[in-house]
Write a protein that holds these residues in place. Structure first.
Motif, PDB file in Angstrom:
ATOM      1  N   ALA A  31      10.415 -34.013 -20.716  1.00 40.14           N
ATOM      2  CA  ALA A  31      10.057 -35.431 -20.647  1.00 40.14           C
ATOM      3  C   ALA A  31       9.833 -36.009 -22.042  1.00 40.14           C
ATOM      4  CB  ALA A  31       8.802 -35.612 -19.793  1.00 40.14           C
ATOM      5  N   ARG A  32       9.183 -35.248 -22.907  1.00 43.35           N
ATOM      6  CA  ARG A  32       8.954 -35.728 -24.279  1.00 43.35           C
ATOM      7  C   ARG A  32      10.286 -35.992 -24.991  1.00 43.35           C
ATOM      8  NH1 ARG A  32       3.780 -35.388 -26.010  1.00 43.35           N
ATOM      9  NH2 ARG A  32       2.348 -33.917 -24.982  1.00 43.35           N
ATOM     10  N   ILE A  33      11.231 -35.094 -24.807  1.00 43.34           N
ATOM     11  CA  ILE A  33      12.538 -35.259 -25.445  1.00 43.34           C
ATOM     12  C   ILE A  33      13.198 -36.542 -24.968  1.00 43.34           C
ATOM     13  CG2 ILE A  33      14.888 -34.326 -25.544  1.00 43.34           C
ATOM     14  CD1 ILE A  33      13.585 -31.510 -25.407  1.00 43.34           C
ATOM     15  N   ALA A  85      14.208 -39.983 -26.897  1.00 47.01           N
ATOM     16  CA  ALA A  85      15.601 -40.435 -26.912  1.00 47.01           C
ATOM     17  C   ALA A  85      15.774 -41.798 -26.253  1.00 47.01           C
ATOM     18  CB  ALA A  85      16.475 -39.408 -26.196  1.00 47.01           C
ATOM     19  N   GLY A  86      14.707 -42.321 -25.652  1.00 49.08           N
ATOM     20  CA  GLY A  86      14.799 -43.610 -24.979  1.00 49.08           C
ATOM     21  C   GLY A  86      15.342 -43.542 -23.571  1.00 49.08           C
ATOM     22  N   ASN A  87      15.449 -42.323 -23.030  1.00 48.56           N
ATOM     23  CA  ASN A  87      15.942 -42.152 -21.659  1.00 48.56           C
ATOM     24  C   ASN A  87      14.746 -42.163 -20.694  1.00 48.56           C
ATOM     25  OD1 ASN A  87      18.552 -41.793 -22.720  1.00 48.56           O
ATOM     26  ND2 ASN A  87      18.183 -39.604 -23.011  1.00 48.56           N
ATOM     27  N   MET A  88      14.207 -43.353 -20.473  1.00 47.12           N
ATOM     28  CA  MET A  88      12.937 -43.455 -19.741  1.00 47.12           C
ATOM     29  C   MET A  88      13.057 -42.973 -18.295  1.00 47.12           C
ATOM     30  SD  MET A  88      11.028 -44.436 -22.121  1.00 47.12           S
ATOM     31  CE  MET A  88      11.057 -45.279 -23.707  1.00 47.12           C
ATOM     32  N   ALA A  89      14.158 -43.326 -17.631  1.00 41.81           N
ATOM     33  CA  ALA A  89      14.308 -42.930 -16.230  1.00 41.81           C
ATOM     34  C   ALA A  89      14.365 -41.410 -16.096  1.00 41.81           C
ATOM     35  CB  ALA A  89      15.564 -43.566 -15.639  1.00 41.81           C
ATOM     36  N   ARG A 130       3.620 -40.681 -18.831  1.00 45.72           N
ATOM     37  CA  ARG A 130       4.155 -41.740 -17.968  1.00 45.72           C
ATOM     38  C   ARG A 130       3.579 -43.100 -18.374  1.00 45.72           C
ATOM     39  NH1 ARG A 130       4.738 -40.866 -11.556  1.00 45.72           N
ATOM     40  NH2 ARG A 130       6.789 -40.058 -12.204  1.00 45.72           N
ATOM     41  N   ALA A 131       2.298 -43.143 -18.730  1.00 44.68           N
ATOM     42  CA  ALA A 131       1.688 -44.394 -19.196  1.00 44.68           C
ATOM     43  C   ALA A 131       2.380 -44.897 -20.460  1.00 44.68           C
ATOM     44  CB  ALA A 131       0.192 -44.191 -19.453  1.00 44.68           C
ATOM     45  N   LEU A 132       2.648 -43.974 -21.380  1.00 46.47           N
ATOM     46  CA  LEU A 132       3.316 -44.362 -22.622  1.00 46.47           C
ATOM     47  C   LEU A 132       4.733 -44.853 -22.345  1.00 46.47           C
ATOM     48  CD1 LEU A 132       2.938 -44.480 -25.694  1.00 46.47           C
ATOM     49  CD2 LEU A 132       3.875 -42.160 -25.814  1.00 46.47           C
ATOM     50  N   GLY A 133       5.417 -44.216 -21.405  1.00 49.64           N
ATOM     51  CA  GLY A 133       6.754 -44.666 -21.025  1.00 49.64           C
ATOM     52  C   GLY A 133       6.731 -46.070 -20.457  1.00 49.64           C
ATOM     53  N   LEU A 134       5.735 -46.362 -19.622  1.00 42.43           N
ATOM     54  CA  LEU A 134       5.602 -47.713 -19.072  1.00 42.43           C
ATOM     55  C   LEU A 134       5.342 -48.726 -20.184  1.00 42.43           C
ATOM     56  CD1 LEU A 134       3.439 -46.974 -15.886  1.00 42.43           C
ATOM     57  CD2 LEU A 134       5.859 -47.622 -15.958  1.00 42.43           C
ATOM     58  N   LEU A 135       4.504 -48.340 -21.145  1.00 43.02           N
ATOM     59  CA  LEU A 135       4.244 -49.226 -22.288  1.00 43.02           C
ATOM     60  C   LEU A 135       5.532 -49.534 -23.038  1.00 43.02           C
ATOM     61  CD1 LEU A 135       2.044 -50.528 -24.229  1.00 43.02           C
ATOM     62  CD2 LEU A 135       2.241 -48.400 -25.542  1.00 43.02           C
ATOM     63  N   ASP A 136       6.329 -48.508 -23.291  1.00 46.07           N
ATOM     64  CA  ASP A 136       7.548 -48.685 -24.086  1.00 46.07           C
ATOM     65  C   ASP A 136       8.632 -49.450 -23.339  1.00 46.07           C
ATOM     66  OD1 ASP A 136       6.356 -47.388 -26.169  1.00 46.07           O
ATOM     67  OD2 ASP A 136       7.337 -45.461 -25.838  1.00 46.07           O
ATOM     68  N   THR A 137       8.519 -49.540 -22.012  1.00 45.67           N
ATOM     69  CA  THR A 137       9.489 -50.328 -21.244  1.00 45.67           C
ATOM     70  C   THR A 137       8.944 -51.711 -20.897  1.00 45.67           C
ATOM     71  OG1 THR A 137       8.729 -49.226 -19.216  1.00 45.67           O
ATOM     72  CG2 THR A 137      10.692 -48.342 -20.274  1.00 45.67           C
ATOM     73  N   GLY A 138       7.777 -52.049 -21.438  1.00 47.64           N
ATOM     74  CA  GLY A 138       7.254 -53.400 -21.274  1.00 47.64           C
ATOM     75  C   GLY A 138       6.377 -53.619 -20.063  1.00 47.64           C
TER      76      GLY A 138
END
Length: 382
Positions: free
Chosen positions: A127-129, A133-137, A160-168
């Motif tokens: 998941a970190r990788i 890489a910007g592959n959030m899904a 997952r919280a950080l991913g949500l932040l980075d996708t707005g």
């Protein structure tokens, strides 16, 4: 396992005992006292330091200190000598992703997956990788596998919280980071998420607390350093901000926004040479990023390179009419063309929206004069 005090006593009696030293170093590592762990391991005879267990611990210390290449080299040697357990493969993949060598990290993990299937700790690195890489899904799919088995897994929730932040999705990121921190108050990605959201809302005190807590355990966290540096900018602690942001870009040299924050801080400190170098570092990462062209325009206009400044300003505003640096450059250009009313109106809009951190002047002419004065003083002192 025995206590630190008891292990220290035993090791004093038998200072070349590899297992005692390793047990003691592990306790120091768990407690975050890396310097003591290093001291214990380096206190062993040179012949003992080649032990696989000691080499693995030294690799973990390299990782903690940000020495990702050195850690990777130790771990590769361990694998080549036949020591290819789950922990070694996991840490090697982590060392590679921290160097931006994502394809190599993926290859290591898929090899680990084949021998150790369905390991949550491995899914986390996958998941970190993908987040990097910007592959959030895809990252979310890996995190989902962890949370299916361990619904309250703090690291998975934080990522997952950080991913949500980075996708707005600020609302989702806020809710998930709060839930995560209720489980683990020191979870790194949740702290960065909470700090970033507070920073966006210009809540500098709580933002600083979140980033400082993240850095207490991970002092080389580029995102936490970047966030703390921006907090210090908001609090007008420009010298500290410059130092913190310089550390941040050293940890993550590919992060354009941090280069911009560093450049703006350097500019406000009057170091125009450093500011221009930082803006050009950002521009080299993306030639079509408006804010970088706007930063070059600001520097050029403040230093009397009018034609270059106008060209960079035009380029910035063509790429993005809302670019903050491009719009601030325009206030300088309007001023230079004696269109003070337009300059004041645009500057006032930027100030009202809080888009120029570290600035307390309300008059664009006074600010320009102050910056030019700082630049002149700095240049004459060299």
């Amino acid at each position: 396992m025995l206590s630190i005090d008891r292990l220290t006593q035993y090791l004093a009696v038998d200072p070349s005992n590899i297992e005692l030293a390793a047990d003691l170093a592990e306790l120091y590592l768990r407690g975050g006292d890396h310097s003591e762990a290093v001291r214990v391991l380096h206190g062993l005879p040179a012949s003992s330091q080649s032990s696989p267990r000691i080499q693995f611990l030294l690799a973990q210390l390299d990782l903690a200190a940000g020495g990702y290449a050195a850690a990777g080299e130790r771990l590769v040697r361990l694998r080549e000598s036949g020591h290819d357990g789950l922990a070694i493969g996991h840490d090697l993949a982590f060392a590679l992703l921290c160097q931006g060598r994502l394809d190599e990290a993926r290859a290591v993990l898929f090899d680990v997956d084949a021998r150790h299937p369905n390991e949550p700790v491995v899914h986390i690195v996958h998941a970190r990788i993908e987040l990097l890489a910007g592959n959030m899904a895809l990252a979310d799919q890996w995190l989902g596998k962890v949370l299916e088995v361990i619904p309250a897994h703090p690291t998975a929730l934080g990522l997952r919280a950080l991913g949500l932040l980075d996708t707005g999705d600020d609302a989702g990121a806020q809710a998930l980071s709060s839930a995560c921190l209720a489980i683990d108050p020191d979870q790194h990605e949740a702290l960065i998420t909470a700090g970033s959201l507070a920073l966006t809302n210009r809540q500098s005190v709580p933002a600083g607390e979140y980033f400082s807590r993240a850095l207490a355990r991970f002092p080389n966290s580029g995102r936490a350093l970047s966030g703390l540096g921006q907090v210090q900018m908001l609090q007008n602690e420009l010298q500290h901000a410059g130092q913190t942001l310089a550390r941040a870009v050293a940890c993550m040299p590919d992060h354009i926004g941090t280069w911009h924050a560093l450049a703006w801080t350097q500019l406000l400190c009057g170091d125009v040479v450093a500011a221009e170098a930082s803006y050009r570092s950002a521009l080299a990462l993306d030639r079509n990023f408006a804010e970088s062209h706007g930063g070059i325009a600001i520097v050029a206009l403040l230093t009397g390179r009018t034609a270059e400044g106008e060209a960079s300003m035009t380029r910035a505003l063509k790429l993005d009419p809302g670019a903050v640096s491009g719009r601030y450059a325009k206030t300088l250009w309007l001023q230079d063309n004696r269109r003070e009313a337009e300059s004041t109106a645009l500057f006032g809009e930027l100030m009202m929206r809080g888009l120029l951190p570290g600035i307390d002047e309300q008059d664009p002419m006074l600010l320009a004069q102050r910056l030019r004065s700082l630049i002149t003083v700095r240049s004459s002192s060299r």
